[in-house]
Design a protein around this motif. Structure first.
Motif, short mmCIF file in Angstrom:
data_model
loop_
_atom_site.label_atom_id
_atom_site.label_comp_id
_atom_site.label_asym_id
_atom_site.label_seq_id
_atom_site.Cartn_x
_atom_site.Cartn_y
_atom_site.Cartn_z
N GLY A 7 32.63 37.01 51.25
CA GLY A 7 33.11 38.36 51.28
C GLY A 7 31.86 39.24 50.64
O GLY A 7 31.26 38.95 49.84
N ASN A 8 32.12 40.61 51.03
CA ASN A 8 31.18 41.50 50.33
C ASN A 8 32.08 42.54 49.54
O ASN A 8 32.77 43.45 50.34
N GLU A 13 36.06 45.12 42.59
CA GLU A 13 37.20 44.42 43.52
C GLU A 13 36.86 42.87 43.15
O GLU A 13 37.95 42.14 43.19
N MET A 14 35.91 42.48 43.07
CA MET A 14 35.23 41.18 42.66
C MET A 14 36.06 40.51 41.49
O MET A 14 36.51 39.52 41.23
N GLU A 15 35.81 41.41 40.40
CA GLU A 15 36.59 41.25 39.16
C GLU A 15 37.96 40.90 39.33
O GLU A 15 38.54 40.10 38.62
#
Length: 123
Positions: A7-8, A13-15
């Motif tokens: 995903g992007n 958000e990734m953390e």
């Protein structure tokens, strides 16, 4: 643990996604922890209750908080990125993975030098 996530996503958000998967894994293997550090200030603030919003990010924060309820003595704190180099090394390593990898007894080569350097500062 390193795990590819498709995903992007924004960095916060990734953390948060990484934290969710990490806590879930910790609960599964029953590793006792007392402290979690993140270099994502938005994640730290959200988990410590200093910001609220209605969003998919907030939904993820709620999911993380639910997992943390099983670890009542865990504290969450924000650290600068240069104090979180092991996590950064694992994240970079995950970019080349096709499936999750777990290590319990040995140190992964991409983060070995970071851990050795941190240990030498602690002595």
């Amino acid at each position: 643990m390193s795990k590819p996530i498709v995903g992007n996503f924004a960095s916060h958000e990734m953390e948060a996604k990484a934290l969710f998967h990490s806590i879930n894994w910790i609960l599964q293997i029953e590793v006792p922890i007392t402290h979690i550090e993140t270099d994502a200030l938005l994640v730290s603030n959200a988990l410590n209750g200093t910001c609220t919003a209605i969003s998919s990010f907030q939904d993820l924060i709620v999911d993380i908080s639910c997992l943390l309820s099983s670890l009542p003595n865990v504290s969450i704190s924000h650290v600068k990125r240069n104090a979180n180099m092991v996590a950064h090394g694992l994240a970079r390593y995950a970019l080349g993975l096709e499936e999750a990898c777990f290590w319990l007894d040995n140190i992964l080569p991409p983060i070995y030098s970071v851990i050795v350097n941190e240990l030498s500062f602690d002595l």
